[in-house]
Design an enzyme around this catalytic site. Structure first.
Site, PDB file in Angstrom:
ATOM      1  N   ARG A 160       0.801  -1.238   0.000  1.00  0.00           N
ATOM      2  CA  ARG A 160       0.000   0.000   0.000  1.00  0.00           C
ATOM      3  C   ARG A 160       0.829   1.280   0.000  1.00  0.00           C
ATOM      4  O   ARG A 160       0.363   2.333   0.440  1.00  0.00           O
ATOM      5  CB  ARG A 160      -1.002   0.022   1.152  1.00  0.00           C
ATOM      6  CG  ARG A 160      -2.064  -1.053   1.028  1.00  0.00           C
ATOM      7  CD  ARG A 160      -3.355  -0.723   1.753  1.00  0.00           C
ATOM      8  NE  ARG A 160      -4.251  -1.859   1.637  1.00  0.00           N
ATOM      9  CZ  ARG A 160      -4.274  -2.866   2.487  1.00  0.00           C
ATOM     10  NH1 ARG A 160      -3.493  -2.853   3.530  1.00  0.00           N
ATOM     11  NH2 ARG A 160      -5.111  -3.863   2.305  1.00  0.00           N
ATOM     12  N   LYS A 203       3.406  11.102 -11.964  1.00  0.00           N
ATOM     13  CA  LYS A 203       2.554  10.211 -12.753  1.00  0.00           C
ATOM     14  C   LYS A 203       3.271   8.878 -12.881  1.00  0.00           C
ATOM     15  O   LYS A 203       4.378   8.804 -13.428  1.00  0.00           O
ATOM     16  CB  LYS A 203       2.309  10.788 -14.143  1.00  0.00           C
ATOM     17  CG  LYS A 203       1.175  11.783 -14.193  1.00  0.00           C
ATOM     18  CD  LYS A 203       0.728  11.995 -15.634  1.00  0.00           C
ATOM     19  CE  LYS A 203      -0.412  13.003 -15.725  1.00  0.00           C
ATOM     20  NZ  LYS A 203      -0.832  13.241 -17.112  1.00  0.00           N
ATOM     21  N   GLU A 221       9.752  16.495 -26.240  1.00  0.00           N
ATOM     22  CA  GLU A 221       9.044  16.974 -25.043  1.00  0.00           C
ATOM     23  C   GLU A 221       9.506  18.383 -24.668  1.00  0.00           C
ATOM     24  O   GLU A 221       8.724  19.187 -24.158  1.00  0.00           O
ATOM     25  CB  GLU A 221       9.256  16.017 -23.857  1.00  0.00           C
ATOM     26  CG  GLU A 221       8.600  14.637 -24.002  1.00  0.00           C
ATOM     27  CD  GLU A 221       7.091  14.609 -23.728  1.00  0.00           C
ATOM     28  OE1 GLU A 221       6.473  15.672 -23.533  1.00  0.00           O
ATOM     29  OE2 GLU A 221       6.521  13.488 -23.722  1.00  0.00           O
ATOM     30  N   LYS A 272       7.236  22.668 -15.568  1.00  0.00           N
ATOM     31  CA  LYS A 272       6.390  21.550 -15.139  1.00  0.00           C
ATOM     32  C   LYS A 272       6.021  21.661 -13.655  1.00  0.00           C
ATOM     33  O   LYS A 272       4.866  21.443 -13.277  1.00  0.00           O
ATOM     34  CB  LYS A 272       7.090  20.216 -15.412  1.00  0.00           C
ATOM     35  CG  LYS A 272       6.190  19.021 -15.092  1.00  0.00           C
ATOM     36  CD  LYS A 272       6.533  17.775 -15.872  1.00  0.00           C
ATOM     37  CE  LYS A 272       5.497  16.689 -15.600  1.00  0.00           C
ATOM     38  NZ  LYS A 272       5.810  15.437 -16.289  1.00  0.00           N
ATOM     39  N   GLU A 311      -4.248  16.560 -12.075  1.00  0.00           N
ATOM     40  CA  GLU A 311      -4.760  16.827 -13.420  1.00  0.00           C
ATOM     41  C   GLU A 311      -6.268  17.038 -13.467  1.00  0.00           C
ATOM     42  O   GLU A 311      -6.994  16.375 -14.217  1.00  0.00           O
ATOM     43  CB  GLU A 311      -4.335  15.695 -14.385  1.00  0.00           C
ATOM     44  CG  GLU A 311      -4.434  16.111 -15.844  1.00  0.00           C
ATOM     45  CD  GLU A 311      -3.796  15.099 -16.799  1.00  0.00           C
ATOM     46  OE1 GLU A 311      -2.607  14.824 -16.658  1.00  0.00           O
ATOM     47  OE2 GLU A 311      -4.519  14.600 -17.669  1.00  0.00           O
ATOM     48  N   ARG A 323      -3.054  20.990 -15.658  1.00  0.00           N
ATOM     49  CA  ARG A 323      -2.017  19.984 -15.929  1.00  0.00           C
ATOM     50  C   ARG A 323      -2.276  19.261 -17.251  1.00  0.00           C
ATOM     51  O   ARG A 323      -1.361  18.771 -17.890  1.00  0.00           O
ATOM     52  CB  ARG A 323      -1.926  18.976 -14.780  1.00  0.00           C
ATOM     53  CG  ARG A 323      -0.799  17.985 -14.980  1.00  0.00           C
ATOM     54  CD  ARG A 323      -0.456  17.152 -13.757  1.00  0.00           C
ATOM     55  NE  ARG A 323       0.648  16.257 -14.092  1.00  0.00           N
ATOM     56  CZ  ARG A 323       1.316  15.523 -13.221  1.00  0.00           C
ATOM     57  NH1 ARG A 323       1.000  15.572 -11.941  1.00  0.00           N
ATOM     58  NH2 ARG A 323       2.300  14.738 -13.616  1.00  0.00           N
ATOM     59  N   ASN A 345      -0.404  17.503 -21.825  1.00  0.00           N
ATOM     60  CA  ASN A 345      -0.700  16.370 -22.711  1.00  0.00           C
ATOM     61  C   ASN A 345      -0.778  16.764 -24.176  1.00  0.00           C
ATOM     62  O   ASN A 345      -1.175  15.942 -25.012  1.00  0.00           O
ATOM     63  CB  ASN A 345      -2.034  15.723 -22.306  1.00  0.00           C
ATOM     64  CG  ASN A 345      -1.931  15.039 -20.968  1.00  0.00           C
ATOM     65  OD1 ASN A 345      -0.916  14.456 -20.654  1.00  0.00           O
ATOM     66  ND2 ASN A 345      -2.982  15.138 -20.174  1.00  0.00           N
ATOM     67  N   HIS A 378      -0.361  14.264 -26.969  1.00  0.00           N
ATOM     68  CA  HIS A 378      -0.238  12.916 -26.405  1.00  0.00           C
ATOM     69  C   HIS A 378      -1.397  11.982 -26.752  1.00  0.00           C
ATOM     70  O   HIS A 378      -1.223  10.765 -26.741  1.00  0.00           O
ATOM     71  CB  HIS A 378      -0.028  12.989 -24.893  1.00  0.00           C
ATOM     72  CG  HIS A 378       1.397  13.309 -24.524  1.00  0.00           C
ATOM     73  ND1 HIS A 378       2.005  14.493 -24.884  1.00  0.00           N
ATOM     74  CD2 HIS A 378       2.354  12.594 -23.864  1.00  0.00           C
ATOM     75  CE1 HIS A 378       3.260  14.499 -24.437  1.00  0.00           C
ATOM     76  NE2 HIS A 378       3.488  13.359 -23.824  1.00  0.00           N
ATOM     77  N   HIS A 400      -0.172   8.553 -28.074  1.00  0.00           N
ATOM     78  CA  HIS A 400      -0.497   7.263 -27.440  1.00  0.00           C
ATOM     79  C   HIS A 400      -1.183   6.327 -28.430  1.00  0.00           C
ATOM     80  O   HIS A 400      -0.972   5.113 -28.393  1.00  0.00           O
ATOM     81  CB  HIS A 400      -1.362   7.480 -26.200  1.00  0.00           C
ATOM     82  CG  HIS A 400      -0.615   8.118 -25.058  1.00  0.00           C
ATOM     83  ND1 HIS A 400      -1.243   8.629 -23.952  1.00  0.00           N
ATOM     84  CD2 HIS A 400       0.711   8.321 -24.872  1.00  0.00           C
ATOM     85  CE1 HIS A 400      -0.331   9.128 -23.129  1.00  0.00           C
ATOM     86  NE2 HIS A 400       0.857   8.950 -23.658  1.00  0.00           N
ATOM     87  N   HIS A 425       8.644   7.291 -27.685  1.00  0.00           N
ATOM     88  CA  HIS A 425       7.586   8.188 -27.211  1.00  0.00           C
ATOM     89  C   HIS A 425       7.726   9.593 -27.802  1.00  0.00           C
ATOM     90  O   HIS A 425       6.758  10.170 -28.309  1.00  0.00           O
ATOM     91  CB  HIS A 425       7.608   8.231 -25.685  1.00  0.00           C
ATOM     92  CG  HIS A 425       6.585   9.144 -25.087  1.00  0.00           C
ATOM     93  ND1 HIS A 425       5.227   8.973 -25.286  1.00  0.00           N
ATOM     94  CD2 HIS A 425       6.708  10.255 -24.301  1.00  0.00           C
ATOM     95  CE1 HIS A 425       4.567   9.931 -24.650  1.00  0.00           C
ATOM     96  NE2 HIS A 425       5.434  10.721 -24.049  1.00  0.00           N
TER      97      HIS A 425
END
Lengths: 367, 367
Positions: free
Chosen positions: B121, B143, B185, B227, B237, B241, B245, B248, B252, B265
């Site tokens: 946990r 993330k 990026e 950032k 997000e 935020r 993306n 993206h 993706h 990527h």
């Protein structure tokens, strides 16, 4: 009447609703009917007994929700089933606005909560616990997770539900042995926090087991209140929340050793609490008379008081070293020092632990 | 000199350290040497090139840490590798006092952070990003996650590191194509937030690509600062935020369609940003001249400007409907309205999106 207990966790606060026929309540039923993005997670047994059972009053509400069933049992609480649920959700194009609903016992609640915590980095979820064990314990407090072959609940997160809906009508669908398993966790609360509640249980446990409404509701509400009080002060188990683990280090060892699902969780907890109590007695904390009170309350209701005969003291030790309470390879254990009061001990000598487990397995507490 | 950027997230605050030879610093090296419960997660390629390379200055620090290597590549960022790491940790009796250390690029950082968030946990973790892409983006902001066969990063959590250690010495171990992927990026930050930075990049990008120290450090620090500012205001997000993306959703889709790891990527992000920019131009937000500036900055440095030839516009659409920004089955996309300014649009008509993707694939922006 529906009782409401508020769980105050700032941004993650929610309500627990407790009663009989609670889905007849307009406010509650609307939560499950109004939203297009609800997905109910359950197992194949509950699907048949509850979800698709037209004779049950909640059929008209629950049957309308899109659902997915996994296999039934603790041995399916693993990453493989998690991936199956996620595949179902992605195949059906559910997004971050999804609400997951757990309909079932501890396994369904734990796995659904865990999926909710990791699907697209987290979505809302609700708990509808259908077993006594999950109504008094597992559905509250946001502990989510699955098992690993090397240890129970080793993979998981803290992820609070947006609401918990406890309806005692579900309990009439349960076999006696499942009810008994829930009783073990109820007794745990009394030993940890509340001697008066313990005495009440000594006198009323059979009524609870026979689902007598007044006693059952009192008992569920009492346990929820005790748990909520702890969680509000220590959501992430940095402090006192660890006390709720009384007996669980032993219990998880039994469940892992015998294979998940072979021993019901509550049965393992019953043995685990007796082992911690005996250890406490052995270490001269707990009085003999109170040790016997503890053993008798489990024994009288029909819960097991010794572990599986195939399991040796060393088997416990080995598995307990993987317990989440182990810090710096040092095992920490919760033990009752009297009924209603526990403490966390550490640096326990191996031979003391082994002796104590052996004594329990030989029922030496009765001698 | 080591630059320090503080990330203020109340209870989850931490520092980013940026420099050259930063592990020679006593304070930093002590973090990795003093603690018995450190476990470093890396991949087999980095193990050979960095961890076990006696010619590298950081060998004397990093080589002393207990470590576990997974296979190299985006196609190993999945639940199966997660379970392998957890098995390693349980077999070695690591508990909640474990500190995980991610040594590698985005894949290692994402999977290690995710394991840290779910092992027992939740345990602490640190990031040591070794690629340009992870130094400017992936290692910061918490993330964490893994891929699902149906979509990238569909399984994950928000879990902040306890510290990020960026040493530009690692970058000299990288092949050119990996550096280029990171450049994409960097350009993204400029398009989203900062026109002056965009102009600086137009003039200095080749120096960054050639690892010229002054320009490289300036650039990494700039991206981290941009950032951090966003994350401090919107960790989960819910708001701005999402601007990070940019490109993206398309990227993706490309990575999922071609099979994880086939397209780097950053290369997919390059195409994705051009597709969002063209869509913005098509919708009459972005001026033609700025569209061309955007395409040229990617094109000049050698990043791809069109997607895989085997991928049809409908393939994009289908995969993009599983994007995490989809709400109520409504796709939301970030597009640049000018260089340095983006907006989130929704309710995009299917035919507009398809036309726009087709136009990009046919390089119609040059006509």
């Amino acid at each position: 009447m529906i009782e409401t207990i508020h769980v105050n966790l700032n941004n993650y606060s929610y309500n627990i609703y407790i009663g009989e026929y609670i889905f007849n309540n307009m406010f509650i039923s609307s939560i499950f009917l109004k939203n297009k993005n609800n997905v109910l997670i359950t197992n194949k047994k509950i699907e048949k007994k509850i979800l698709k059972n037209k004779n049950q009053y909640f059929y008209k509400i629950l049957n309308k929700i899109h659902y997915f069933s996994i296999n039934d049992g603790e041995n399916y609480k693993n990453l493989y089933e998690v991936e199956k649920i996620i595949s179902f959700l992605l195949n059906n194009l559910y997004g971050r606005d999804l609400n997951l609903i757990a309909l079932g016992g501890g396994v369904i609640g734990d796995i659904t909560g865990f999926v909710a915590s990791i699907f697209q980095r987290g979505v809302n979820f609700f708990q509808i616990p259908t077993t006594l064990l999950s109504q008094v314990d597992a559905s509250i407090g946001g502990k989510a997770g699955v098992n690993h072959i090397l240890g129970k609940n080793m993979i998981g997160s803290f992820w609070q539900p947006k609401g918990v809906f406890i309806d005692i009508k579900f309990l009439s669908t349960l076999p006696k042995k499942e009810l008994l398993s829930g009783i073990a966790e109820i007794i745990k609360y009394a030993i940890v926090f509340d001697k008066i509640f313990f005495i009440w249980l000594e006198n009323n446990l059979f009524k609870v087991l026979n689902l007598q409404k007044k006693e059952l509701l009192y008992c569920i509400k009492k346990c929820c209140e005790l748990k909520v009080k702890i969680i509000e002060n220590d959501e992430k188990e940095i402090g006192n929340r660890v006390f709720l683990n009384l007996g669980h280090s032993f219990a998880h060892a039994i469940e892992t050793f015998t294979g998940y699902g072979k021993w019901l969780h509550g049965n393992a907890v019953s043995v685990g609490i007796i082992m911690s109590s005996y250890l406490s007695f052995y270490l001269k904390y707990l009085k003999k008379s109170e040790l016997l009170n503890i053993i008798n309350i489990f024994n009288n209701i029909g819960l097991p008081i010794i572990g599986p005969s195939t399991m040796l003291p060393l088997d416990y030790l080995k598995l307990m070293m993987r317990d989440k309470k182990v810090i710096n390879k040092n095992l920490r254990l919760v033990i009752p020092v009297s009924i209603g009061k526990v403490k966390l001990i550490s640096s326990i000598k191996e031979n003391i632990l082994l002796d104590s487990i052996t004594a329990c397995q030989e029922r030496r507490f009765f001698s």
